[in-house]
Write a protein that holds these residues in place. Structure first.
Motif, PDB file in Angstrom:
ATOM      1  N   SER A 131      -1.834   2.137   8.772  1.00  0.00           N
ATOM      2  CA  SER A 131      -1.652   0.686   8.722  1.00  0.00           C
ATOM      3  C   SER A 131      -0.365   0.301   7.998  1.00  0.00           C
ATOM      4  O   SER A 131       0.260  -0.711   8.328  1.00  0.00           O
ATOM      5  CB  SER A 131      -2.849   0.018   8.032  1.00  0.00           C
ATOM      6  N   THR A 135       2.791  -2.114   9.523  1.00  0.00           N
ATOM      7  CA  THR A 135       3.058  -3.292   8.700  1.00  0.00           C
ATOM      8  C   THR A 135       4.526  -3.346   8.278  1.00  0.00           C
ATOM      9  O   THR A 135       5.192  -4.379   8.425  1.00  0.00           O
ATOM     10  CB  THR A 135       2.136  -3.310   7.471  1.00  0.00           C
ATOM     11  N   VAL A 153      -2.613  -9.191   3.196  1.00  0.00           N
ATOM     12  CA  VAL A 153      -2.893  -8.623   4.507  1.00  0.00           C
ATOM     13  C   VAL A 153      -4.361  -8.235   4.621  1.00  0.00           C
ATOM     14  O   VAL A 153      -4.989  -7.816   3.648  1.00  0.00           O
ATOM     15  CB  VAL A 153      -1.999  -7.402   4.807  1.00  0.00           C
ATOM     16  N   THR A 155      -6.594  -5.778   7.269  1.00  0.00           N
ATOM     17  CA  THR A 155      -6.482  -4.837   8.381  1.00  0.00           C
ATOM     18  C   THR A 155      -7.791  -4.770   9.155  1.00  0.00           C
ATOM     19  O   THR A 155      -8.872  -4.956   8.602  1.00  0.00           O
ATOM     20  CB  THR A 155      -6.110  -3.424   7.895  1.00  0.00           C
ATOM     21  N   VAL A 244      -3.269  -5.815  11.969  1.00  0.00           N
ATOM     22  CA  VAL A 244      -3.022  -6.327  10.618  1.00  0.00           C
ATOM     23  C   VAL A 244      -2.719  -7.814  10.715  1.00  0.00           C
ATOM     24  O   VAL A 244      -1.820  -8.230  11.454  1.00  0.00           O
ATOM     25  CB  VAL A 244      -1.832  -5.609   9.947  1.00  0.00           C
ATOM     26  N   ALA A 246      -1.113 -10.531   8.621  1.00  0.00           N
ATOM     27  CA  ALA A 246      -0.241 -10.587   7.445  1.00  0.00           C
ATOM     28  C   ALA A 246       0.162 -12.026   7.153  1.00  0.00           C
ATOM     29  O   ALA A 246       0.696 -12.716   8.032  1.00  0.00           O
ATOM     30  CB  ALA A 246       1.007  -9.729   7.669  1.00  0.00           C
TER      31      ALA A 246
END
Length: 342
Positions: A131, A135, A153, A155, A244, A246
């Motif tokens: 991840s 990212t 964030v 996930t 993800v 974000a």
């Protein structure tokens, strides 16, 4: 000069993907060896249109190869990687064993290729967490343009990130629910079929999980130690593909339109983003499977913080999140001129 290489952990999902990607990208290998534990000796695995027979990783002569792509778990890596490196082979390791070692580069070629400019001191390069990789590929161009002060964030990680047994458990539970079988979690702490589990790896003293800590520590090592990142990592009932969400707090204003333009020009990224109710464009894990790119959708202004921006980031975790990034590291070292056949 073509290289002699080995893939250690070739019977696992990531190891198999490494062999596939080496063939797809026409990596200049003179010979490729597939290695695994003794119990797998003689099994056959695919390498492009060829098949390779598994050799014993414990007794293999590592002085005969220039490069070892390793995906065999942290404990084995701690034991074997230094021995392989001492034999002269460069080790690119997919486990978490070496990521925070100050003498070991932690690399994502689109983000920090400068750490690969010369052979590392320990002859080991670490592949980041799945991840984390996708990212930082998406955050790098945003950080360069407007500076990221803080990132929050969440996930949504597929079961393949936990290995073949985890994938089997999702399949078995899903099938069993339809025929009214009792669900018995084995690999996961809770039922994974038709459920989500907000725990990946072990809990730490502060209540976070080790996976969440990895995302923070690795992002800071790869991208910028000044970025404050807070993560919640969740396992979801998807076979392949990590997502993800974000939410970024930037140092300077950056409109969604400008962010789209910047991300479209960035290496390794594909922007699929249009908020049209009649024809919405966004990416889900299914579309990422088998692809090299990291996808970005849902690029929006976050009005709850100053200079806020939100992104939805999707990638094939077996590819960019593991095997592809490892092969790209090898390609970058090769292009830098110091990784050569012996």
């Amino acid at each position: 000069m073509p290289l002699n290489i080995a893939v250690l952990g070739a019977t696992g999902a990531v190891g198999a993907e490494m062999l596939t990607i080496l063939a797809e990208r026409l990596f200049p290998a003179e010979t490729v060896h597939a290695l695994a534990s003794r119990k797998s000796i003689g099994r056959e695995v695919s390498y492009g249109e060829r098949t390779l027979k598994i050799k014993d990783a414990e007794t293999f002569d590592y002085a005969s190869v220039d490069l070892v792509l390793m995906s065999a778990g942290g404990d084995l890596s701690k034991d074997m990687a230094p021995k392989i490196a001492a034999a002269g082979a460069l080790v690119i390791d997919n486990s978490s064993a070496w990521r925070m070692d100050p003498d070991v580069p932690l690399a994502v070629p689109e983000v920090n290729p400068d750490v690969l400019g010369q052979r590392p001191k320990k002859n080991i390069i670490a592949n980041p967490n799945c991840s984390t990789i996708q990212t930082v590929v998406a955050l790098k161009p945003i950080h360069d343009a407007a500076g990221i002060a803080r990132a929050s964030v969440a996930t949504y990680q597929s079961v393949s990130g936990a290995g073949k047994e985890a994938m089997d458990e999702l399949w078995t539970q899903t099938r069993g629910i339809f025929v009214n079988d009792e669900v018995t979690p084995e690999h996961f702490i809770k039922q994974i079929a038709f459920n989500v589990i907000p725990k990946i790896d072990v809990f730490l003293d502060d209540g976070s999980t080790k996976e969440e800590w990895k995302m923070t520590a690795e992002t800071q090592k790869i991208l910028d130690p000044s970025i404050r990142l807070f993560a919640t990592c969740v396992r979801v009932p998807v076979f392949v593909g990590h997502c993800v969400a974000a939410h970024l707090e930037l140092d300077r204003p950056l409109s969604p339109a400008k962010a789209r333009s910047i991300l479209r020009e960035a290496p390794g990224l594909m922007v699929v983003d249009r908020a049209d109710e009649d024809d919405p464009q966004l990416v889900t894990p299914i579309e990422s499977v088998g692809e090299f790119a990291t996808f970005v959708s849902r690029i929006r202004k976050d009005p709850t913080v100053e200079n806020g921006l939100a992104l939805w980031i999707v990638s094939d975790n077996l590819r960019k999140g593991a095997a592809l990034n490892a092969v790209q590291i090898a390609e970058t070292c090769l292009n830098a001129g110091w990784l050569k056949g012996r």
